[in-house]
Design a protein around this motif. Structure first.
Motif, mmCIF file in Angstrom:
data_model
loop_
_atom_site.group_PDB
_atom_site.id
_atom_site.type_symbol
_atom_site.label_atom_id
_atom_site.label_comp_id
_atom_site.label_asym_id
_atom_site.label_seq_id
_atom_site.Cartn_x
_atom_site.Cartn_y
_atom_site.Cartn_z
ATOM 1 N N LEU A 81 26.644 35.738 37.990
ATOM 2 C CA LEU A 81 27.572 34.735 38.500
ATOM 3 C C LEU A 81 27.922 33.706 37.419
ATOM 4 N N PHE A 82 26.912 33.296 36.665
ATOM 5 C CA PHE A 82 27.154 32.312 35.607
ATOM 6 C C PHE A 82 28.085 32.879 34.536
ATOM 7 N N ALA A 83 27.929 34.167 34.227
ATOM 8 C CA ALA A 83 28.796 34.815 33.236
ATOM 9 C C ALA A 83 30.239 34.851 33.724
ATOM 10 N N LEU A 84 30.456 35.129 35.009
ATOM 11 C CA LEU A 84 31.812 35.136 35.560
ATOM 12 C C LEU A 84 32.452 33.760 35.436
ATOM 13 N N LYS A 85 31.677 32.718 35.704
ATOM 14 C CA LYS A 85 32.180 31.351 35.596
ATOM 15 C C LYS A 85 32.552 31.024 34.147
ATOM 16 N N CYS A 86 31.684 31.405 33.209
ATOM 17 C CA CYS A 86 31.943 31.127 31.786
ATOM 18 C C CYS A 86 33.157 31.889 31.275
ATOM 19 N N ILE A 87 33.318 33.142 31.698
ATOM 20 C CA ILE A 87 34.466 33.950 31.257
ATOM 21 C C ILE A 87 35.767 33.330 31.741
ATOM 22 N N ALA A 88 35.761 32.863 33.001
ATOM 23 C CA ALA A 88 36.962 32.239 33.551
ATOM 24 C C ALA A 88 37.319 30.961 32.782
ATOM 25 N N VAL A 143 38.858 29.135 38.165
ATOM 26 C CA VAL A 143 37.452 29.307 38.534
ATOM 27 C C VAL A 143 37.350 29.388 40.053
ATOM 28 N N ALA A 144 36.627 30.350 40.541
ATOM 29 C CA ALA A 144 36.507 30.553 41.986
ATOM 30 C C ALA A 144 35.960 29.301 42.675
ATOM 31 N N PRO A 145 36.482 28.955 43.849
ATOM 32 C CA PRO A 145 35.997 27.773 44.588
ATOM 33 C C PRO A 145 34.503 27.823 44.882
ATOM 34 N N PHE A 146 33.942 29.018 44.887
ATOM 35 C CA PHE A 146 32.510 29.162 45.159
ATOM 36 C C PHE A 146 31.668 28.314 44.209
ATOM 37 N N PHE A 147 32.121 28.177 42.958
ATOM 38 C CA PHE A 147 31.343 27.455 41.957
ATOM 39 C C PHE A 147 31.395 25.938 42.141
ATOM 40 N N GLU A 148 32.155 25.475 43.111
ATOM 41 C CA GLU A 148 32.148 24.063 43.486
ATOM 42 C C GLU A 148 31.528 23.867 44.864
#
Length: 205
Positions: A70-77, A84-89
């Motif tokens: 999940l952290f990698a997806l956030k960093c790539i975005a 960035v997907a709302p999930f990360f907030e």
């Protein structure tokens, strides 16, 4: 709670996050604190929690955890200026990454001490080394009752050891550890006792 697990099976592999706050671990804590629970029930709860913990460690070592993915997806975005997907907030993501209990094991038994600091202001950091006849651990925090936590941890470990000892056929004794008169001895490098805990641990005259 958070425990890093090595992913050395992979090229350039580093770590995966293993979440130790499992339902089995919580059940063991409740059973251990239950004055009406029998020794057999406590031991079984400990076995169940240990089996579940080992299963998650093996999965994490194989790269089957979720934290790093999940952290990698956030960093790539973020790196590619993508939404960035709302999930990360979201609250669950923030709760997951507010790690109160952060632990880490050093696999080199030749070391005497190993420390691991807290990752949040209201958390604990625990570094530990497992040896043949004992294990060493250090506990640190910024704003928590560190000394109280250490005393509670030591008392609980001794109680678990006393409960486990009759079930083993071989007992490895470490005289320097088992023959200590003090219940706990705090040690700091010179000038590192910023909070005066050595004074608090001194016997009252």
């Amino acid at each position: 709670a958070y425990e890093p697990v090595l992913t050395k099976h992979f090229y350039h592999g580093r770590t995966e996050a293993m979440r130790t706050s499992t339902e089995k671990a919580a059940a063991f804590c409740r059973k251990w604190c239950n004055h009406y629970a029998t020794k057999e029930e406590k031991l079984q709860a400990l076995r169940d929690a240990t089996v579940e913990h080992s299963r998650l460690v093996k999965e994490s070592a194989k790269g089957k955890g979720v934290d790093r993915h999940l952290f990698a997806l956030k960093c790539i975005a973020e790196k590619n200026n993508m939404p960035v997907a709302p999930f990360f907030e979201s609250g669950p993501w923030k709760t997951l990454n507010h790690t109160i209990l952060s632990t880490s094991n050093c696999g080199n038994p030749s070391l005497r001490h190993f420390g691991f600091g807290p990752v949040v202001p209201d958390g604990f950091g625990i570094g530990y080394i497992i040896k043949d006849g004992c294990f060493h651990y250090s506990v640190s925090s910024k704003n928590r009752q560190t000394q109280r936590y250490v005393h509670t941890l030591e008392r609980t470990l001794r109680q678990i050891g006393k409960l486990l000892r009759p079930t083993t056929s071989v007992f490895v004794e470490a005289p320097k550890v088992m023959n200590r008169v003090e219940s706990m001895k705090l040690e700091y490098l010179d000038g590192m006792d910023y909070w005066g805990e050595l004074d608090l641990a001194a016997p009252v005259q």
